[in-house]
Design an enzyme around this catalytic site. Structure first.
Site, short mmCIF file in Angstrom:
data_model
loop_
_atom_site.label_atom_id
_atom_site.label_comp_id
_atom_site.label_asym_id
_atom_site.label_seq_id
_atom_site.Cartn_x
_atom_site.Cartn_y
_atom_site.Cartn_z
N LYS A 181 0.27 24.67 -47.18
CA LYS A 181 -0.91 25.34 -48.05
C LYS A 181 -2.03 24.26 -48.14
O LYS A 181 -1.72 23.25 -48.69
CB LYS A 181 -0.55 25.48 -49.44
CG LYS A 181 -1.59 26.30 -50.23
CD LYS A 181 -1.30 26.07 -51.79
CE LYS A 181 -2.15 24.75 -51.99
NZ LYS A 181 -3.20 24.94 -51.73
N GLU A 257 1.45 11.58 -52.50
CA GLU A 257 0.23 10.64 -52.16
C GLU A 257 -1.04 11.22 -53.09
O GLU A 257 -1.40 11.85 -52.80
CB GLU A 257 -0.11 10.85 -50.73
CG GLU A 257 -0.55 9.28 -50.31
CD GLU A 257 -2.41 9.67 -50.17
OE1 GLU A 257 -2.87 9.40 -51.37
OE2 GLU A 257 -3.03 10.00 -49.20
N CYS A 291 -8.78 8.62 -51.24
CA CYS A 291 -8.15 8.03 -52.28
C CYS A 291 -7.87 6.52 -52.13
O CYS A 291 -7.35 5.95 -53.28
CB CYS A 291 -6.57 8.58 -52.30
SG CYS A 291 -6.50 10.13 -52.22
N GLU A 388 -10.89 7.61 -61.50
CA GLU A 388 -11.24 7.90 -59.83
C GLU A 388 -12.49 8.65 -59.86
O GLU A 388 -12.63 9.76 -60.13
CB GLU A 388 -9.86 8.53 -59.24
CG GLU A 388 -10.15 8.65 -57.81
CD GLU A 388 -8.68 9.20 -57.14
OE1 GLU A 388 -8.30 10.22 -57.63
OE2 GLU A 388 -8.53 8.77 -55.97
C1 SIN Z 1 -6.91 9.76 -48.36
O1 SIN Z 1 -7.66 9.61 -48.95
O2 SIN Z 1 -5.86 10.11 -49.14
C2 SIN Z 1 -6.42 9.37 -47.19
C3 SIN Z 1 -7.19 7.98 -46.82
C4 SIN Z 1 -6.73 7.47 -45.34
O3 SIN Z 1 -5.71 8.18 -44.91
O4 SIN Z 1 -7.40 6.67 -44.85
#
Ligand code: SIN
Length: 487
Positions: A181, A257, A291, A388
Site C-alpha cells: 500500500k 522505520e 526521517c 519532527e
Molecule cells: C527516510 O526518510 O525514511 C529515508 C531516508 C533515506 O533512506 O536516506
C-alpha cells in the site's frame, strides 16, 4: 496524460493485483495533486477491503511457486527489474517529481538509490546460508532459513520509489511475496514500478499494489489477516504504534522505520566548512522531508556564531521552485496541511523565544513552498526541539560541553540518525557510542546506501533495511535436529 514521458505506459492509474490492472470494485477514484502547483495530475483507483483481501490471497497462492524457485532464478528476476528501472530512470524520475515535488535531479538520485536495493538483494538472494551446529555424537543440529511468508508493506510519500525497493527487494529475494500500500499522495511511482515488474518477469501475485485514499481501511485488512505473516512500515511513529497494536492479535513479524529527531553535533574543533555543507545537505534534502534530516543543529559555543553566519549565508543560495525547472534546488512540501504544520511549529518556537535568522514564512504561490528557515537560540524546552519538523527549518542550539551535547542529543523519544562533526578521534568514539541512535554519521551526513543497515532504536522503530542484515527481516530461522545417527 503523457507529461512528456518517453514511455507513457508507465503511468498506470489502476490497482495491480495478481498480475492484472484493475479498477476499484466500487468504481471509486481519487485525484493525485502536484504539490508544486496544486494541479491534478491524474485520478487513481481508490481500492478498499475487497481488493486488499484479493491481493493477499493472490500473494499467498503465488508464494507456493515463488519460494520454490531457485535462488538464481529469483536473483535473475530482481536483476532484470533493476535493469529496467535504470533504463527507465528518466521517466520514473519525472513521475516522482510530478507527484512528490522534489527537484528532478534529486528524483533521479532517488531512482538510482532505489534500484541499488534491487541489485544488492539480487545478489544477496544467493547468499541465504544456514548452519550446522556443534552436536552430540548421535545427532546433527542444523539451522535453515525460510521465507517469513506473505509480506504487507506500507510505504511513505517522501521517497515514493526507494522505500518500496528497499522493502520489496529483500522480501522477494528471501522468497516472500508482497502486497504494497503506497502512500495516498504518491501511488504513481509505485504503479510504474509494478509495470516494470511485469516486464521483468515477476510472476503474477508476487508483487501487488493497492492505491487508496483511506489508508486505515487497507491497513486494517493487512493487520487483521492471518495470511499476512509480516508487516513492514515506514512512516510516522503514531501510525507505527497503532499498526504494532493491531499486529499483536496475529503476532506478526514487524519492521518499523518510524520518525526521527536527528541531532547534528558540531564541536569547536569541527572542520566548519565540512559541517556547514553536511548540515545543509542533510537539513534541506527533499525540502527537509526525510526521517534522517538534521532536525536539531547542536553547536558548541566557541564555533556557534561563525557556524550560524556561514550556514545562513549558504542557505541564501537555495532556489525554490517547481522540480522540473533546472534552476530549482528546493521543492515544495507535500501538502497544504504539511505547510501549515511547519508554519505552526515556527510560530510556536518564535513565541517561546527562538530568534528568526532567515526565512520564517510560506511563499505566495499556487504550490506548497516554505522558505528555507534558520531559528537560532533554540532551547531544549521549546516544542520544536522535540518535534519532527519535516520541512526546511533548521533550529540551532548552543551547547557548552560534550556531556551537555550528548544529554541534549539523547533527550528525545526518537533514535534514528545522528551526526557529529569533530576532528578528535577519542571524541568520535566516545560520542558515537554514547548516542542512543541506530545510525551515527561522523563528519558525514550522506549516510544512506544499500550497503548499510538503515534503521532506528527507541520510538524510531526496529528492523534494518539494506546491507547483509536486511534479509534477516524477511527470514525465519528453523532448527532441525537429526537424531538416532548411531542407531
Ligand atoms: C527516510 O526518510 O525514511 C529515508 C531516508 C533515506 O533512506 O536516506
Amino acid at each position: 496524460m503523457g507529461f512528456g514521458l518517453s514511455d507513457s505506459s508507465l503511468l498506470r492509474p489502476q490497482a495491480f493485483i495478481n498480475g492484472e490492472w484493475v479498477d476499484a470494485k466500487s468504481g471509486a477514484e481519487y485525484p493525485i495533486i502536484n504539490p508544486a502547483n496544486g494541479e491534478v495530475i491524474s485520478h487513481v483507483a481508490d481500492v478498499g477491503q475487497f481488493e486488499a483481501k484479493n491481493a493477499i490471497e493472490a500473494a499467498q497462492t503465488s508464494m507456493e511457486l515463488w519460494k520454490l524457485k531457485s535462488p538464481t532464478d529469483r536473483s535473475n528476476v530482481l536483476q532484470r527489474w533493476h535493469d529496467l528501472i535504470i533504463a527507465n530512470a528518466g521517466d520514473l524520475a519525472s513521475i516522482l517529481t510530478l507527484e512528490q515535488g522534489k527537484p528532478l535531479a534529486e528524483a533521479k538520485g532517488e531512482i538510482l538509490y532505489g534500484a541499488s536495493y534491487l541489485k544488492w538483494f539480487a545478489e544477496e538472494a544467493k547468499r541465504i546460508y544456514g548452519d550446522i551446529l556443534p552436536s552430540a555424537q548421535d545427532r546433527r543440529s542444523l539451522v535453515i532459513k525460510q521465507p517469513v511468508g506473505v509480506v504487507a508493506a506500507i510505504t511513505p510519500w517522501n521517497f515514493p520509489n526507494a522505500m518500496i525497493a528497499r522493502k520489496v527487494a529483500p522480501a522477494l529475494a528471501a522468497g516472500c511475496t508482497v502486497v504494497l500500500k503506497p502512500a495516498p499522495e504518491t501511488p504513481l511511482s509505485a504503479l510504474a514500478l509494478a509495470e516494470l515488474a511485469v516486464r521483468a518477469g515477476v510472476p503474477a501475485g508476487v508483487f501487488n499494489v493497492l492505491p487508496c485514499l483511506k489508508a486505515e481501511e487497507v491497513g486494517g485488512v493487512f493487520t487483521a489477516s492471518p495470511i499476512v505473516k509480516k508487516l513492514t512500515f515506514t512512516g510516522s511513529t503514531p501510525v507505527g504504534k497503532l499498526l504494532l497494536r493491531q499486529c499483536a492479535d496475529t503476532v506478526k513479524r514487524t519492521s518499523m522505520e518510524l520518525g526521527g529527531n536527528a541531532p547534528v553535533i558540531i564541536f569547536n574543533d569541527a572542520d566548519i566548512d565540512l559541517a556547514v555543507a553536511g548540515a545543509l545537505a542533510s537539513k534541506f534534502r527533499n525540502a527537509g522531508q526525510t526521517c534522517i534530516c538534521a532536525n536539531r543543529l547542536l553547536v558548541q559555543e566557541g564555533i556557534y556564531d561563525r557556524f550560524l553566519a556561514k550556514f545562513t549565508e549558504a542557505i541564501q543560495a537555495f532556489c525554490l521552485g517547481d522540480g522540473f525547472d533546472a534552476k530549482t534546488t528546493l521543492g515544495p512540501v507535500i501538502t497544504e496541511k504539511a505547510l501549515n504544520g511547519i508554519g505552526s511549529l515556527v510560530k510556536g518556537a518564535l513565541g517561546q523565544g527562538a530568534r528568526l535568522v532567515t526565512g520564517g514564512k510560506p511563499v505566495e504561490s499556487d504550490g506548497w513552498f516554505y522558505e528555507p528557515t534558520v531559528l537560532a537560540d533554540v532551547q531544549a524546552d521549546m516544542d520544536i526541539f522535540s518535534e519532527e519538523i519535516f520541512g526546511p527549518v533548521a533550529p540551532v542550539i548552543k551547547f557548552k560541553t560534550d556531556t551537555d551535547a550528548i544529554a541534549m542529543a539523547n533527550d528525545t523519544s526518537f533514535g534514528l540518525a545522528s551526526y557529529i562533526y569533530t576532528q578528535d578521534i577519542s571524541r568520535i568514539w566516545q560520542v558515537s557510542e554514547a548516542l542512543e541512535y541506530g545510525m551515527v554519521g561522523v563528519n558525514e551526513t550522506a549516510i544512506s546506501s544499500e550497503l548499510i543497515p538503515f534503521g532506528g532504536v527507541k520510538e524510531s522503530g526496529h528492523g534494518r533495511e539494506g546491507s547483509k542484515y536486511g534479509l534477516d527481516d524477511y527470514l525465519e530461522t528453523k532448527y532441525i535436529c537429526m537424531g538416532g545417527l548411531n542407531a
